[in-house]
Design a protein around this motif. Structure first.
Motif, mmCIF file in Angstrom:
data_model
loop_
_atom_site.group_PDB
_atom_site.id
_atom_site.type_symbol
_atom_site.label_atom_id
_atom_site.label_comp_id
_atom_site.label_asym_id
_atom_site.label_seq_id
_atom_site.Cartn_x
_atom_site.Cartn_y
_atom_site.Cartn_z
ATOM 1 N N LEU A 264 3.514 -1.428 10.010
ATOM 2 C CA LEU A 264 4.569 -2.418 10.250
ATOM 3 C C LEU A 264 5.709 -1.792 11.040
ATOM 4 O O LEU A 264 6.060 -0.633 10.812
ATOM 5 C CB LEU A 264 5.092 -2.960 8.920
ATOM 6 C CG LEU A 264 4.054 -3.631 8.015
ATOM 7 C CD1 LEU A 264 4.672 -3.973 6.677
ATOM 8 C CD2 LEU A 264 3.469 -4.871 8.673
ATOM 9 N N PRO A 265 6.311 -2.542 11.973
ATOM 10 C CA PRO A 265 7.344 -1.959 12.845
ATOM 11 C C PRO A 265 8.733 -1.933 12.214
ATOM 12 O O PRO A 265 9.063 -2.753 11.352
ATOM 13 C CB PRO A 265 7.325 -2.888 14.065
ATOM 14 C CG PRO A 265 6.926 -4.218 13.496
ATOM 15 C CD PRO A 265 5.954 -3.918 12.387
ATOM 16 N N CYS B 111 -3.111 -5.395 18.337
ATOM 17 C CA CYS B 111 -3.359 -3.952 18.281
ATOM 18 C C CYS B 111 -2.531 -3.263 17.200
ATOM 19 O O CYS B 111 -2.886 -2.161 16.755
ATOM 20 C CB CYS B 111 -3.047 -3.331 19.645
ATOM 21 S SG CYS B 111 -3.651 -1.648 19.845
ATOM 22 N N LEU B 112 -1.465 -3.910 16.760
ATOM 23 C CA LEU B 112 -0.546 -3.293 15.804
ATOM 24 C C LEU B 112 -1.257 -2.837 14.530
ATOM 25 O O LEU B 112 -1.026 -1.735 14.026
ATOM 26 C CB LEU B 112 0.567 -4.291 15.464
ATOM 27 C CG LEU B 112 1.791 -3.766 14.714
ATOM 28 C CD1 LEU B 112 2.522 -2.718 15.538
ATOM 29 C CD2 LEU B 112 2.738 -4.914 14.378
ATOM 30 N N PHE B 113 -2.142 -3.689 14.004
ATOM 31 C CA PHE B 113 -2.830 -3.357 12.762
ATOM 32 C C PHE B 113 -3.862 -2.235 12.949
ATOM 33 O O PHE B 113 -4.352 -1.681 11.971
ATOM 34 C CB PHE B 113 -3.509 -4.605 12.189
ATOM 35 C CG PHE B 113 -2.547 -5.664 11.734
ATOM 36 C CD1 PHE B 113 -1.756 -5.467 10.610
ATOM 37 C CD2 PHE B 113 -2.406 -6.851 12.433
ATOM 38 C CE1 PHE B 113 -0.860 -6.435 10.186
ATOM 39 C CE2 PHE B 113 -1.508 -7.830 12.018
ATOM 40 C CZ PHE B 113 -0.730 -7.613 10.889
ATOM 41 N N LEU B 114 -4.181 -1.918 14.201
ATOM 42 C CA LEU B 114 -5.126 -0.837 14.483
ATOM 43 C C LEU B 114 -4.430 0.503 14.697
ATOM 44 O O LEU B 114 -5.094 1.513 14.963
ATOM 45 C CB LEU B 114 -5.942 -1.174 15.738
ATOM 46 C CG LEU B 114 -6.980 -2.285 15.626
ATOM 47 C CD1 LEU B 114 -7.466 -2.687 17.007
ATOM 48 C CD2 LEU B 114 -8.140 -1.845 14.750
ATOM 49 N N SER C 47 -5.457 -12.786 9.665
ATOM 50 C CA SER C 47 -6.790 -12.673 10.262
ATOM 51 C C SER C 47 -6.885 -11.440 11.167
ATOM 52 O O SER C 47 -7.916 -10.767 11.213
ATOM 53 C CB SER C 47 -7.121 -13.933 11.069
ATOM 54 O OG SER C 47 -7.281 -15.047 10.209
ATOM 55 N N LEU C 48 -5.795 -11.142 11.901
ATOM 56 C CA LEU C 48 -5.794 -9.939 12.735
ATOM 57 C C LEU C 48 -5.898 -8.687 11.870
ATOM 58 O O LEU C 48 -6.577 -7.716 12.236
ATOM 59 C CB LEU C 48 -4.522 -9.890 13.586
ATOM 60 C CG LEU C 48 -4.489 -10.838 14.791
ATOM 61 C CD1 LEU C 48 -3.097 -10.879 15.404
ATOM 62 C CD2 LEU C 48 -5.516 -10.419 15.841
ATOM 63 N N LEU C 49 -5.230 -8.689 10.719
ATOM 64 C CA LEU C 49 -5.345 -7.571 9.794
ATOM 65 C C LEU C 49 -6.780 -7.421 9.306
ATOM 66 O O LEU C 49 -7.335 -6.311 9.272
ATOM 67 C CB LEU C 49 -4.391 -7.766 8.614
ATOM 68 C CG LEU C 49 -4.524 -6.771 7.456
ATOM 69 C CD1 LEU C 49 -4.341 -5.334 7.939
ATOM 70 C CD2 LEU C 49 -3.534 -7.091 6.341
ATOM 71 N N ALA D 188 3.834 5.344 2.109
ATOM 72 C CA ALA D 188 4.011 4.339 3.170
ATOM 73 C C ALA D 188 2.939 3.270 3.063
ATOM 74 O O ALA D 188 1.783 3.559 2.736
ATOM 75 C CB ALA D 188 3.943 5.013 4.542
ATOM 76 N N ASN D 189 3.310 2.015 3.333
ATOM 77 C CA ASN D 189 2.270 0.991 3.414
ATOM 78 C C ASN D 189 1.540 1.121 4.749
ATOM 79 O O ASN D 189 2.003 1.785 5.671
ATOM 80 C CB ASN D 189 2.854 -0.415 3.214
ATOM 81 C CG ASN D 189 3.887 -0.779 4.274
ATOM 82 O OD1 ASN D 189 3.629 -0.682 5.473
ATOM 83 N ND2 ASN D 189 5.080 -1.203 3.847
ATOM 84 N N GLY D 190 0.385 0.467 4.837
ATOM 85 C CA GLY D 190 -0.376 0.538 6.074
ATOM 86 C C GLY D 190 -1.839 0.865 5.841
ATOM 87 O O GLY D 190 -2.372 0.679 4.736
ATOM 88 N N LEU D 191 -2.514 1.371 6.878
ATOM 89 C CA LEU D 191 -3.950 1.613 6.820
ATOM 90 C C LEU D 191 -4.271 3.005 6.278
ATOM 91 O O LEU D 191 -3.678 3.992 6.696
ATOM 92 C CB LEU D 191 -4.577 1.447 8.209
ATOM 93 C CG LEU D 191 -5.204 0.062 8.480
ATOM 94 C CD1 LEU D 191 -4.137 -1.022 8.434
ATOM 95 C CD2 LEU D 191 -5.940 0.042 9.798
#
Length: 840
Positions: A515-516, A448-451, A615-617, A371-374
């Motif tokens: 990501l949603p 908040c999504l990227f967190l 920038s939020l990311l 999965a992509n993401g953090l």
């Protein structure tokens, strides 16, 4: 039947014959979609066939005999009967059993898999539970459930037994020799007796041991077989020496295969063959494969990906990716290659040789995630996608990538962060493109999504879903597309709610932890009960990060973690408490969006939102755990005396945290957030708080339970009833209008009519027995009583009722005005309670 099939989502079904020689046979062409029934409301017959396979998500083991037959099947398949007893069982009309399992690809409809046991899956059907069928003796018998267990996945050993049958030498040769553990294998066989699968176990052990230790001597293999038989098995296996001979032949055959010679010359694979004492080269391809790199999946090495170049005889270069099993069969290889320019005329053994040679020459191996993401990399948080891993210093590492090619994706790593001048350009528009409640909620949610993954791992905080409702033309879909998807650099499509399937949705939800998954056109009143239930289930399960088990094309099982948040867009939101408490709910209206359309237009045409998202990311990666903790503590201090339920409090906390992340971007660019945006942080928090109280709690301080919601539906139904002489006795007033006796059976009949007539799904209310049990535990219910009353003819009568205190219900924010209206409308019937207390 309706309630049972709805409870287990056993759809679609179709009409069948229930009597005579044609009993259990279809009345319609059930392969045609128009003949299938997907909704319990359309069930009017006494018998139905249930489609097995992907459409219904189930397959059925059909036992046409007694339980002893099942015991023998369990022994043959080496599976514990207790595993099978955990799932749903149905007793058939002829005394057999239907054992339900979740659908898993790879099996086909097959009779006599073992004695009189059949398997029904894709392309097959069974008689639906609670159908009434004339059996072989001419009696009408109901297909009765024997338990209320949830439907389970089929045990892997049983699946393998049905798919492959008993272990054969051909199947043994597929075992991974490198993973052979001598001591573990010995302990597995220790104490085996007749019926425990001794011969299969001995086959596996001898072959793996001989291949692993390079043993090619028959006597040595026989000696090991004797040792296992006499020292390890509790009861010796009579055919042990014959098994040893079969294994010896298999070992020799495999060794011979491995000694074949394939060579590369001028972009062609040649096979060297001895003929008349000479070695000749026979071309078996018009290409060679040059490995580029291997992406090794951290979660499951069966999902590794080989990146390669195919160089053709004509000099053409074709880039392809291959999973490990692409070389297991020629047709799999051809499917993965998918090129008319490629020709392979060798055997399966030749392809295996080529595979081994390729894997031995791989120049580079890198890490891969599904999965992509953090992810945490070398002690730092990074955002990983197909292009690499974005680190907190804005450097993109190329030695770790996302493996999955389908699912949710973004191009956010291709963008640069927003700069000071660009941020000033859009600052005043960020909270004015819609009402402050909606604008701030969306900006906070995006911040908040990227967190999401950091909050889950570091603080055990779960990010809510985003539910966007409102009238047509209010700008819901356009806001999602032009603002939310743009800020995410989202390059996946939205999914129409009516087309959502469990399999496709679970693949999407497992493809990102950040990501949603975006679902549009959610119109529950126009959707089937199954579709509404499915989306509600996805909202619950993905919020909690639950796992789903799915079968793969190679017949293996894959565990999918549902980690992506969901954005749901529609004209109506949900009434389900569990979903409300897990979601940020926004209601759009033309009245609020139209006057601000100019600002909306300026914002989306600035072409800067994607940079703001980047920038939020960056902020989500750079902020330390300590700084995050301080922000959360600060938000908590402002909300500590709010008195609202924890999950709702969590929604406010997440959205406000996103606003603070946005503020950090302003600070990093040397700008004052409040001055540039024209918004005060305290005022934003107050607006967010008011909106969540209004949207999630209907202006109250707690969410309504399903008991409250069911009683409100009953109240609505009673309020709409036209009173006449044929209306059964539903409500009996007691002394004052604040207490009533409710005849639950009759009331539920009228409520179901109301739901059907007004387009509500049947599961909008609880099942009657569950409602009764839980209602009696509420503070506004006084339990079940025998209520004595005087009817319109002056006769004394009694009725069993549930007693409800309407005033207490209203104190608990339950709307019961419809019940009061019903009492007023029925006053003329002269039904009055007898003086005195209820009688028991």
């Amino acid at each position: 039947m309706k309630d049972f099939l709805t409870k287990y989502n056993l759809f679609p079904v179709f009409e069948i014959y229930t009597r005579g020689d044609k009993a259990k046979k279809p009345k319609v062409k059930w392969s045609e979609k128009e003949n299938l029934i997907y909704d319990a409301e359309n069930l009017t017959k006494e018998g139905y066939g249930l489609v097995c396979g992907e459409k219904s998500g189930i397959m059925v083991l059909d036992i046409d005999g007694d339980l002893e037959m099942l015991n023998r099947l369990c022994q043959a398949a080496e599976v514990e009967k207790e595993e099978i007893e955990k799932t749903l069982w149905i007793k058939t009309a002829n005394g057999g059993y239907h054992i339900y399992f979740k659908y898993q690809p790879g099996l086909t409809n097959k009779a006599k898999i073992f004695e009189d046991c059949d398997i029904r899956t894709e392309g097959g059907y069974v008689v639906a539970p609670l159908s009434i069928i004339q059996n072989k003796r001419g009696k009408l018998v109901k297909y009765e459930p024997l338990n209320n267990n949830p439907i389970q996945s089929i045990p892997q050993k049983l699946y393998n037994f049905i798919r492959y049958g008993e272990i054969s030498l051909e199947n043994i040769e597929k075992i991974e020799i490198e993973e052979f553990d001598y001591d573990k294998a010995i302990e597995t066989m220790r104490g085996m007796r007749e019926g425990d699968g001794r011969n299969n176990a001995l086959n596996k052990f001898l072959y793996c041991w001989a291949m692993h230790e390079h043993i090619e001597d028959l006597e040595t293999i026989k000696e090991k077989a004797k040792y296992i038989n006499n020292e390890i098995f509790a009861e010796p296996e009579p055919g042990a020496l014959r098994t040893a001979e079969s294994v010896y032949k298999a070992v020799l055959r495999k060794r011979k295969e491995n000694n074949q010679i394939i060579v590369e010359e001028e972009n062609v694979y040649y096979k060297e063959i001895k003929q008349n004492g000479k070695i000749i080269k026979v071309p078996i391809s018009n290409f060679i494969i040059k490995p580029i790199r291997l992406i090794e999946c951290e979660e499951d090495h069966n999902l590794d990906v080989l990146e390669a170049e195919l160089k053709t005889q004509n000099g053409e270069i074709i880039k392809r990716t291959y999973p490990p099993n692409a070389f297991d069969k020629i047709d799999k290889f051809n499917t993965a290659t998918n090129s008319l320019a490629i020709r392979f005329t060798g055997t399966q053994k030749d392809l295996q040789f080529i595979k081994t040679d390729i894997y031995n020459r791989i120049p580079e191996k890198i890490r891969g995630v599904l999965a992509n993401g953090l992810y945490k990399i070398e002690g730092q948080w990074a955002f990983v996608d197909r292009n690499g891993a974005l680190m907190p210093n804005n450097f993109i590492k190329k030695d770790i990538v996302q493996i999955k090619l389908d699912g949710i994706h973004s191009n956010i790593l291709n963008l640069e962060p927003i700069n000071r001048r660009e941020l000033q350009t859009i600052a005043s528009l960020l909270f004015s493109y819609n009402s402050i409640e909606i604008s701030a909620s969306i900006m906070g949610y995006m911040g908040c999504l990227f967190l999401k993954e950091r909050l889950r791992q570091e603080f055990n905080i779960k990010l809510p879903h985003l539910l966007i409702a409102g009238e047509a033309g209010a700008g819901k879909s356009e806001t999602v597309e032009r603002i939310i998807m743009t800020m995410l650099s989202y390059n996946s499509t939205r999914t129409d709610a009516s087309g959502v399937t469990a399999y496709a949705a679970e693949k999407m939800l497992s493809s990102s932890n950040t990501l949603p998954f975006i679902i549009d056109e959610y119109k529950p009143l126009k959707m089937t009960t199954y579709q509404v239930n499915l989306i509600s289930k996805l909202l619950r399960n993905s919020y909690d990060g639950q796992n789903a088990i799915r079968g793969q094309k190679d017949l293996t099982l894959q565990e999918l973690t549902l980690s992506a948040p969901i954005i749901l867009i529609g004209e109506l939101s949900t009434r389900e408490t569990a979903v409300i408490e897990r979601s940020l709910i926004l209601t759009f209206s033309k009245m609020e969006s139209y006057p601000r359309f100019e600002n909306f237009n300026k914002l989306i045409h600035s072409n800067l939102l994607s940079k703001l998202g980047r920038s939020l990311l960056n902020q989500a990666l750079k902020i330390s755990k300590e700084e995050l903790g301080e922000l959360l503590t600060k938000i908590d201090e402002n909300l500590i005396e709010s008195g609202i339920v924890p999950r709702i409090l969590n929604i406010i906390k997440c959205v406000m945290l996103g606003i603070y992340m946005l503020k950090r971007i302003f600070k990093e660019n040397g700008l004052d957030f409040e001055k540039e945006t024209g918004q005060n942080l305290d005022e934003i928090q107050e607006k967010l708080y008011e909106n969540i109280i209004k949207e999630n709690l209907d202006g109250l301080m707690k969410t309504k339970t399903m008991i409250d919601t069911t009683l409100e539906f009953i109240s609505q139904a009673l309020g709409k009833i036209e009173v006449d002489d044929n209306l059964p006795l539903l409500i009996i007033p007691y002394k004052t209008r604040d207490k009533i006796g409710m005849r639950l059976d009759a009331v539920y009949t009228e409520t179901y009519k109301f739901l059907k007539n007004h387009g509500y799904p049947i599961n909008s209310i609880m099942e009657k027995q569950d409602f009764k049990k839980q209602l009696e535990k509420t503070e506004y219910c006084e339990g079940e009583r025998i209520m004595v009353y005087i009817d319109e003819n002056g006769k004394k009568k009694s009725a069993r009722c549930i007693v409800i205190d309407l005033q207490k219900a209203e104190y608990n924010s339950v709307e019961v005005e419809g019940i009061r209206k019903f009492i007023e409308k029925t006053e003329g019937r002269n039904i009055v309670p007898q003086e005195g207390k209820f009688e028991f």
